[in-house]
Design a protein around this motif. Sequence first.
Motif, short mmCIF file in Angstrom:
data_model
loop_
_atom_site.label_atom_id
_atom_site.label_comp_id
_atom_site.label_asym_id
_atom_site.label_seq_id
_atom_site.Cartn_x
_atom_site.Cartn_y
_atom_site.Cartn_z
N SER A 82 0.86 -1.18 0.00
CA SER A 82 0.00 0.00 0.00
C SER A 82 0.90 1.23 0.00
CB SER A 82 -0.88 0.00 1.26
OG SER A 82 -1.22 1.32 1.61
N TRP A 83 0.66 2.10 -0.95
CA TRP A 83 1.47 3.31 -1.07
C TRP A 83 1.46 4.09 0.24
CZ3 TRP A 83 4.93 5.31 -4.28
CH2 TRP A 83 5.24 6.66 -4.16
N HIS A 84 0.26 4.31 0.75
CA HIS A 84 0.14 5.13 1.95
C HIS A 84 0.86 4.51 3.14
CE1 HIS A 84 -2.52 7.82 -0.09
NE2 HIS A 84 -2.73 8.50 1.01
N ARG A 85 0.65 3.21 3.32
CA ARG A 85 1.28 2.59 4.48
C ARG A 85 2.80 2.52 4.33
NH1 ARG A 85 -2.18 -2.53 4.85
NH2 ARG A 85 -3.39 -1.39 3.29
N THR A 86 3.26 2.25 3.12
CA THR A 86 4.70 2.16 2.89
C THR A 86 5.38 3.49 3.18
OG1 THR A 86 4.35 0.52 1.15
CG2 THR A 86 6.49 1.60 1.21
N VAL A 87 4.79 4.55 2.66
CA VAL A 87 5.38 5.87 2.84
C VAL A 87 5.33 6.30 4.30
CG1 VAL A 87 5.18 8.30 2.24
CG2 VAL A 87 4.89 6.56 0.48
N GLU A 88 4.19 6.02 4.92
CA GLU A 88 4.05 6.40 6.33
C GLU A 88 5.04 5.64 7.21
OE1 GLU A 88 -0.03 5.77 7.22
OE2 GLU A 88 -0.59 7.87 6.86
N ALA A 89 5.20 4.36 6.90
CA ALA A 89 6.12 3.54 7.68
C ALA A 89 7.54 4.09 7.62
CB ALA A 89 6.09 2.10 7.19
N ALA A 90 7.86 4.78 6.52
CA ALA A 90 9.20 5.33 6.36
C ALA A 90 9.32 6.70 7.05
CB ALA A 90 9.57 5.44 4.89
N GLY A 91 8.22 7.14 7.65
CA GLY A 91 8.26 8.41 8.36
C GLY A 91 8.00 9.61 7.49
N ALA A 92 7.43 9.39 6.31
CA ALA A 92 7.13 10.50 5.41
C ALA A 92 5.61 10.63 5.24
CB ALA A 92 7.79 10.28 4.07
N VAL A 93 5.21 11.71 4.57
CA VAL A 93 3.78 11.97 4.40
C VAL A 93 3.33 11.59 2.98
CG1 VAL A 93 1.99 13.73 4.46
CG2 VAL A 93 3.93 13.86 6.03
N PRO A 94 2.43 10.62 2.86
CA PRO A 94 1.94 10.19 1.56
C PRO A 94 0.73 11.02 1.13
CG PRO A 94 1.07 8.75 3.25
CD PRO A 94 1.85 9.83 3.96
N ARG A 95 0.56 11.11 -0.18
CA ARG A 95 -0.60 11.79 -0.72
C ARG A 95 -0.77 11.32 -2.15
NH1 ARG A 95 -1.67 16.88 -2.98
NH2 ARG A 95 0.52 17.46 -3.05
N SER A 96 -1.98 11.37 -2.66
CA SER A 96 -2.17 11.04 -4.07
C SER A 96 -3.34 11.84 -4.62
CB SER A 96 -2.40 9.54 -4.27
OG SER A 96 -3.63 9.15 -3.71
N ARG A 126 -5.81 8.13 -14.02
CA ARG A 126 -4.41 8.51 -13.93
C ARG A 126 -4.20 9.20 -12.60
NH1 ARG A 126 -2.53 12.26 -18.52
NH2 ARG A 126 -3.77 10.80 -19.72
N ARG A 127 -3.23 8.75 -11.85
CA ARG A 127 -2.98 9.31 -10.51
C ARG A 127 -1.54 9.69 -10.30
NH1 ARG A 127 -5.33 5.72 -5.71
NH2 ARG A 127 -4.77 3.96 -7.04
N LEU A 128 -1.34 10.76 -9.55
CA LEU A 128 0.00 11.15 -9.11
C LEU A 128 0.14 10.79 -7.64
CD1 LEU A 128 0.86 14.66 -10.63
CD2 LEU A 128 2.00 12.48 -11.06
N ARG A 129 1.29 10.27 -7.29
CA ARG A 129 1.54 9.92 -5.90
C ARG A 129 2.68 10.78 -5.37
NH1 ARG A 129 -1.07 5.06 -4.85
NH2 ARG A 129 -1.68 3.90 -6.71
N TYR A 130 2.51 11.25 -4.17
CA TYR A 130 3.49 12.17 -3.59
C TYR A 130 4.11 11.60 -2.31
CZ TYR A 130 1.16 15.67 -6.52
OH TYR A 130 0.63 16.36 -7.57
N VAL A 131 5.34 12.03 -2.07
CA VAL A 131 6.02 11.79 -0.80
C VAL A 131 6.44 13.15 -0.28
CG1 VAL A 131 8.02 10.81 0.36
CG2 VAL A 131 6.86 9.50 -1.42
N ASP A 132 5.93 13.53 0.86
CA ASP A 132 6.24 14.85 1.43
C ASP A 132 5.98 15.96 0.40
OD1 ASP A 132 6.93 13.82 3.87
OD2 ASP A 132 9.08 13.70 3.41
N ASP A 133 4.85 15.84 -0.28
CA ASP A 133 4.43 16.83 -1.27
C ASP A 133 5.36 16.95 -2.47
OD1 ASP A 133 1.99 17.59 -0.18
OD2 ASP A 133 2.97 18.90 1.27
N GLN A 134 6.15 15.92 -2.68
CA GLN A 134 7.00 15.90 -3.88
C GLN A 134 6.53 14.75 -4.76
OE1 GLN A 134 10.72 15.51 -1.76
NE2 GLN A 134 11.25 17.64 -2.22
N VAL A 135 6.39 15.00 -6.05
CA VAL A 135 5.90 13.97 -6.97
C VAL A 135 6.85 12.79 -7.00
CG1 VAL A 135 4.94 13.56 -9.24
CG2 VAL A 135 5.18 15.90 -8.40
#
Lengths: 247, 247
Positions: A82-96, A126-135
Amino acid sequence: MTERNGYHKIAGELADEIAQLEPGTKLASEHELMARFGVGRASARSAVQELERRGLVRRLRGSGTYVNRRIDYVVSKEKRPSWHRTVEAAGAVPRSTVLLSEVRPIPESSAHYLGIEPGTPAHYMRRLRYVDDQVAALGEEWVRCEAVTELGSAMRVEESLDELLRQMGRFDVVRSWCRTSMELPPPEICTALEMTYVAPIWIIESINRDAETGVAVTYSSSWTRADMIRVVMEIGDHPPVSTCEGN
Amino acid sequence: MTERNGYHKIAGELADEIAQLEPGTKLASEHELMARFGVGRASARSAVQELERRGLVRRLRGSGTYVNRRIDYVVSKEKRPSWHRTVEAAGAVPRSTVLLSEVRPIPESSAHYLGIEPGTPAHYMRRLRYVDDQVAALGEEWVRCEAVTELGSAMRVEESLDELLRQMGRFDVVRSWCRTSMELPPPEICTALEMTYVAPIWIIESINRDAETGVAVTYSSSWTRADMIRVVMEIGDHPPVSTCEGN
DNA sequence: GAGCATTTGTCCGTATGTATT
DNA sequence: CAATACATACGGACAAATGCT
């Protein structure tokens, strides 16, 4: 540790320092590096560019150089990441964000993945996925029309396509096939991912089928920036059994 | 096609030309590019460096810049790829040399992959793999001692470890687990692979078990140059069924 | 919004070092 | 040894994007 000369030596020193910094920390500017190491701009610049090639920093024109964060994204048949869980687990903020969602005739290239006739209407998203508001990634998804009535509005509530299909009670999708590699992104993808330079990035394709019927429900392909995400592919039902948890 | 300015434009033009050249072809030198495009050394150099980042060319100091060849290496659970056959199929010449082959106590980090006690004697082998006489990969392999008596001399005759074990009639090894990703190689690996610069390269680990007993027989891990080999990971038993073979 | 300093991106010319041929 | 070609390095200049005043 690195016993080389010139900008390699500078890059090595900086790399050691970066290892002990938090992601997002701003580094010294090229001008400051010139003063610190007593070199010209060419050398200072080469050193920072080497760090960028190594994926340790990210450079923003007019702003500065920042410590990069790279997130591991493990792909295996059993667990769908899961994008959200993976990113969160790394301590970053997910968004899409959903860029586009509509029903359109499916092209030949995608139709054969779902095993349907080319030209058949299907959901396209079509979706964009972000990590800490970066594409970080651009994904395209095709969904059989029978699977869901309206996709766009529903995806604004539930971020996971799998979860959505499950909640609607029609299909229990499981990953049945997945292919991962790296390619040079075409210009459109480069601009969409805000890449200032051309470099190989991950391409991940997968087919998901209904667990009961075996019908191919979704086909998705995504371009993922290699400087932000490290994709780990794992195959086989016997992950190594660690006798001790250390290391 | 690329509507940019400066060295990006030059790189784009050169990239188009390279696409129509045979791998190994020598390109124009930086000096010639300066004259051809009417730019200084910095721009000519930047253009060629961009081509190198894209993996299109390989540069050799004192010699020149050459069109690069990249070979696809497909890893899936079903078919275990053969280095020799993969490289040959791409029209290149494969080769491999055994750097080291001996029986030594297996370290903890490798022991748990084979499910044996750390310190148990096991075959250890280190091999370099070449494409057109250029180093492409460095592999380490651990083999249970019961599997074979003498490894080094046998491997000089039969290049495939799997095939060797099969011929000796003891084990019918099949891939049971595999993990692939990219990492920054440590300095030793860089020098062994003759890399003049530090860049992420593939790391492939796999465990192979005896088909009958399920015993883990071999554990191998290899560092593979990303500029020479493109690793494609495929999981799932349902590869996409193409309705038409075109494209 | 305008203006300004900062920072990276691009480019020039020139010079020297080092590996290959 | 000499010519060639890439690697590193210096100094200077302007452009473009950002961030702050």
